[in-house]
Structures are given as C-alpha cells and as structure tokens.
Design a protein around this motif. Structure first.
Motif, PDB file in Angstrom:
ATOM      1  N   GLU A   1      -7.558  -2.401 -17.003  1.00 45.88           N
ATOM      2  CA  GLU A   1      -6.426  -2.701 -16.121  1.00 45.88           C
ATOM      3  C   GLU A   1      -6.318  -1.687 -14.987  1.00 45.88           C
ATOM      4  O   GLU A   1      -6.466  -0.485 -15.191  1.00 45.88           O
ATOM      5  N   CYS A   2      -6.060  -2.190 -13.783  1.00 46.76           N
ATOM      6  CA  CYS A   2      -5.795  -1.318 -12.647  1.00 46.76           C
ATOM      7  C   CYS A   2      -4.277  -1.190 -12.514  1.00 46.76           C
ATOM      8  O   CYS A   2      -3.586  -2.177 -12.256  1.00 46.76           O
ATOM      9  N   ILE A   3      -3.767   0.022 -12.698  1.00 47.83           N
ATOM     10  CA  ILE A   3      -2.316   0.210 -12.724  1.00 47.83           C
ATOM     11  C   ILE A   3      -1.761   0.784 -11.426  1.00 47.83           C
ATOM     12  O   ILE A   3      -0.548   0.944 -11.294  1.00 47.83           O
ATOM     13  N   GLY A   4      -2.625   1.082 -10.464  1.00 45.28           N
ATOM     14  CA  GLY A   4      -2.117   1.633  -9.211  1.00 45.28           C
ATOM     15  C   GLY A   4      -3.225   2.266  -8.400  1.00 45.28           C
ATOM     16  O   GLY A   4      -4.392   1.891  -8.517  1.00 45.28           O
ATOM     17  N   ALA A   5      -2.858   3.249  -7.578  1.00 46.59           N
ATOM     18  CA  ALA A   5      -3.841   3.885  -6.706  1.00 46.59           C
ATOM     19  C   ALA A   5      -3.393   5.291  -6.327  1.00 46.59           C
ATOM     20  O   ALA A   5      -2.199   5.586  -6.267  1.00 46.59           O
ATOM     21  N   LEU A   6      -4.371   6.152  -6.084  1.00 40.44           N
ATOM     22  CA  LEU A   6      -4.146   7.466  -5.497  1.00 40.44           C
ATOM     23  C   LEU A   6      -4.554   7.386  -4.039  1.00 40.44           C
ATOM     24  O   LEU A   6      -5.435   6.616  -3.672  1.00 40.44           O
ATOM     25  N   LYS A   7      -3.932   8.216  -3.189  1.00 42.55           N
ATOM     26  CA  LYS A   7      -4.339   8.225  -1.791  1.00 42.55           C
ATOM     27  C   LYS A   7      -4.122   9.588  -1.163  1.00 42.55           C
ATOM     28  O   LYS A   7      -3.224  10.337  -1.567  1.00 42.55           O
ATOM     29  N   ILE A   8      -5.010   9.926  -0.229  1.00 43.51           N
ATOM     30  CA  ILE A   8      -4.858  11.142   0.566  1.00 43.51           C
ATOM     31  C   ILE A   8      -4.896  10.746   2.038  1.00 43.51           C
ATOM     32  O   ILE A   8      -5.586   9.821   2.437  1.00 43.51           O
ATOM     33  N   TYR A   9      -4.125  11.480   2.840  1.00 43.63           N
ATOM     34  CA  TYR A   9      -4.056  11.234   4.275  1.00 43.63           C
ATOM     35  C   TYR A   9      -4.389  12.516   5.033  1.00 43.63           C
ATOM     36  O   TYR A   9      -4.174  13.624   4.539  1.00 43.63           O
ATOM     37  N   SER A  10      -4.906  12.343   6.260  1.00 38.86           N
ATOM     38  CA  SER A  10      -5.113  13.475   7.156  1.00 38.86           C
ATOM     39  C   SER A  10      -4.666  13.076   8.553  1.00 38.86           C
ATOM     40  O   SER A  10      -4.726  11.900   8.929  1.00 38.86           O
ATOM     41  N   ASP A  11      -4.222  14.067   9.327  1.00 41.77           N
ATOM     42  CA  ASP A  11      -3.814  13.782  10.703  1.00 41.77           C
ATOM     43  C   ASP A  11      -4.978  13.893  11.675  1.00 41.77           C
ATOM     44  O   ASP A  11      -4.782  13.815  12.889  1.00 41.77           O
TER      45      ASP A  11
ATOM     46  N   ILE B   1      -1.164  10.173  11.170  1.00 44.90           N
ATOM     47  CA  ILE B   1      -2.160   9.764  10.177  1.00 44.90           C
ATOM     48  C   ILE B   1      -3.366   9.179  10.895  1.00 44.90           C
ATOM     49  O   ILE B   1      -3.214   8.278  11.727  1.00 44.90           O
ATOM     50  N   ARG B   2      -4.552   9.674  10.588  1.00 46.73           N
ATOM     51  CA  ARG B   2      -5.770   9.135  11.195  1.00 46.73           C
ATOM     52  C   ARG B   2      -6.811   8.773  10.135  1.00 46.73           C
ATOM     53  O   ARG B   2      -7.507   7.771  10.287  1.00 46.73           O
ATOM     54  N   SER B   3      -6.937   9.592   9.099  1.00 49.33           N
ATOM     55  CA  SER B   3      -7.926   9.325   8.045  1.00 49.33           C
ATOM     56  C   SER B   3      -7.225   9.063   6.715  1.00 49.33           C
ATOM     57  O   SER B   3      -6.176   9.648   6.439  1.00 49.33           O
ATOM     58  N   VAL B   4      -7.827   8.180   5.898  1.00 46.38           N
ATOM     59  CA  VAL B   4      -7.253   7.838   4.592  1.00 46.38           C
ATOM     60  C   VAL B   4      -8.377   7.627   3.583  1.00 46.38           C
ATOM     61  O   VAL B   4      -9.429   7.085   3.930  1.00 46.38           O
ATOM     62  N   ILE B   5      -8.142   8.073   2.354  1.00 47.09           N
ATOM     63  CA  ILE B   5      -8.959   7.635   1.223  1.00 47.09           C
ATOM     64  C   ILE B   5      -8.008   7.209   0.117  1.00 47.09           C
ATOM     65  O   ILE B   5      -7.045   7.912  -0.185  1.00 47.09           O
ATOM     66  N   SER B   6      -8.275   6.046  -0.464  1.00 46.44           N
ATOM     67  CA  SER B   6      -7.468   5.570  -1.593  1.00 46.44           C
ATOM     68  C   SER B   6      -8.409   5.108  -2.688  1.00 46.44           C
ATOM     69  O   SER B   6      -9.425   4.458  -2.417  1.00 46.44           O
ATOM     70  N   THR B   7      -8.088   5.475  -3.931  1.00 42.30           N
ATOM     71  CA  THR B   7      -8.937   5.078  -5.062  1.00 42.30           C
ATOM     72  C   THR B   7      -8.073   4.486  -6.167  1.00 42.30           C
ATOM     73  O   THR B   7      -6.921   4.897  -6.359  1.00 42.30           O
ATOM     74  N   PRO B   8      -8.589   3.483  -6.879  1.00 43.63           N
ATOM     75  CA  PRO B   8      -7.769   2.805  -7.896  1.00 43.63           C
ATOM     76  C   PRO B   8      -7.574   3.640  -9.150  1.00 43.63           C
ATOM     77  O   PRO B   8      -8.397   4.498  -9.487  1.00 43.63           O
ATOM     78  N   LEU B   9      -6.473   3.373  -9.843  1.00 45.25           N
ATOM     79  CA  LEU B   9      -6.181   3.987 -11.129  1.00 45.25           C
ATOM     80  C   LEU B   9      -6.535   2.976 -12.215  1.00 45.25           C
ATOM     81  O   LEU B   9      -5.800   2.019 -12.446  1.00 45.25           O
TER      82      LEU B   9
END
Length: 239
Positions: free
Chosen positions: A130-140, A117-125
């Motif tokens: 109310e914020c109930i969680g998050a989405l995330k993507i990873y790249s190597d 894992i080298r790159s990450v983006i995470s965005t709130p739900l």
C-alpha cells in the motif's frame, strides 16, 4: 561540530518517535519530526514535507518545515495535480529540475510561480503493498537536486512508511514492526559503511554516500547489500 553521517538524523528521529504513545492522534507530531529530519539531511533542501493520503489521494495528515511548503502542497491537493500526487499515484519517485519549464502540471506550476520554489523531489511512502503518502523536498534554486538527493529521500521512505503505518494501525499501536526494525538495520549498515569509506579515503559524509550509491548502481545491487559486503571485509579488530 562534526557533521552527522547521512542517515544519523533519521535514526535519532525514529528513536524519539518510538518514545511516543503510537496512536493515531500522534501522527501529526510524528510527521512534523520527520519533515524536519528530511530537510536537515538532504543537501540543498530549503523545505520538506510529509503527506499521508487516503485511497483517493486526499490528504489525511501532513507536516511541512515552513509556510512555502505548506502552500505549495495545499495547491496540489486543491488542484488535484502536482509532483507529490504523481509520486503517490505512480508509486515512483518524481524529480522536477525546474518548475518554470516542466510541463507536467500546468495548473499547479502557474499557481506556485510566485513562491520561492524551483526544484522538487517527491517519493512515495510504500508500506507493504500500500502507498500511504509521499515525502517531498523543495529548493528555491533550479537544478538543486541530483540523483543522490533522490536516493537519500528514498532511504527515508522505507522506515518512514513502516513507522506511520504502525502509528495508524489499531492492531499494534504500541509496537514498532519487524519491518521497521529491518529497515533501520539496513540504514545502520549504510551509516557504518559510510564511516569506513570516510576513514579510508578521507571523504566527507556526502561523498561517502555517493560512492556507495555508485557501487550499488555499478553492481546492480542495493545500498544495504553493498554496505553489508563492505563491512564483511573489515577485520573484527580495528587496525
């Protein structure tokens, strides 16, 4: 086979989930479908995940596309730090160009140094207020994601949050809310606008979405409004 437009995969997944009995025990299945759709729809993503968190930032349900994502996420919850938790706490998208050089989460960075894992983006739900969680993507790969990738992830977040909030709601377990319908309508507008730009200018799906994003930034508007404006200028009868 022709590549799907940028948001078609999400619409397909939402349609599948609408066929489920929308009760709390179906959350795990729903987030797994969504995680796969996100990975398939974001260029450069080698893994993706969806996490639902409680009011203290503790994971209540999650899904990931592979064991690398599962491990990276688990370390965030164990250590109490990481991009996913920061996105949830701040209610803002968090981007990491290179984990190896980012100083924000030293314990988590050290813990995942041997993972691909080298790159990450995470965005709130965000579901309403109310914020109930998050989405995330990873790249190597370092620097795998640009601003457009973050925007695409944010496009997933609205209908995803509304859908999951509906699944968890004891008041309306069998209904998709009006808010979700509105979110999906906005995504349909974006897809239609992308199709128009692809046809007019011989663009790829990614290039068409990027062009819409540039127009939205330039005019300080939303993707939905830019898409609606573009569609309003199209004759009712095709050429």
């Amino acid at each position: 086979m022709a590549r799907k437009l940028p948001l078609d995969e999400l619409s397909t997944v939402i349609a599948r989930i609408q066929g489920l009995l929308l009760t709390e025990e179906k959350v795990d299945r729903a987030v797994q479908l969504l995680a796969r759709a996100i990975k398939d729809s974001v260029t450069g993503a080698t893994g993706a995940g969806v996490s639902i968190l409680d009011s203290r930032g503790r994971r209540t349900s999650s899904a990931s596309t592979d064991q690398t994502v599962t491990r990276a996420d688990a370390l965030q919850y164990d250590l109490g730090q990481g991009p996913c938790l920061t996105a949830w706490a701040t209610e803002e998208t968090v981007a990491v160009r290179d984990i190896a050089t980012d100083p924000r989460w030293p314990d988590w960075t050290a813990a995942v140094k041997d993972l691909p894992i080298r790159s990450v983006i995470s965005t709130p739900l965000l579901a309403g207020q109310e914020c109930i969680g998050a989405l995330k993507i990873y790249s190597d790969h370092a620097g795998a994601f640009g601003e457009d990738a973050a925007r695409v992830l944010e496009l997933f977040a609205g209908p995803t949050a509304t859908l999951l909030a509906n699944i968890q709601s004891s008041e309306a377990p069998h209904r998709i809310s009006e808010a979700l319908a509105a979110s999906l309508h906005s995504r349909d507008l974006v897809n239609q606008a992308c199709g128009i730009l692809m046809q007019r200018h011989c663009l790829t799906a990614d290039m068409a979405l990027a062009e819409l994003m540039r127009r939205a930034r330039r005019q300080n508007s939303t993707l939905g409004q830019i898409s609606a404006d573009l569609l309003a200028g199209i004759p009712a009868v095709s050429d």
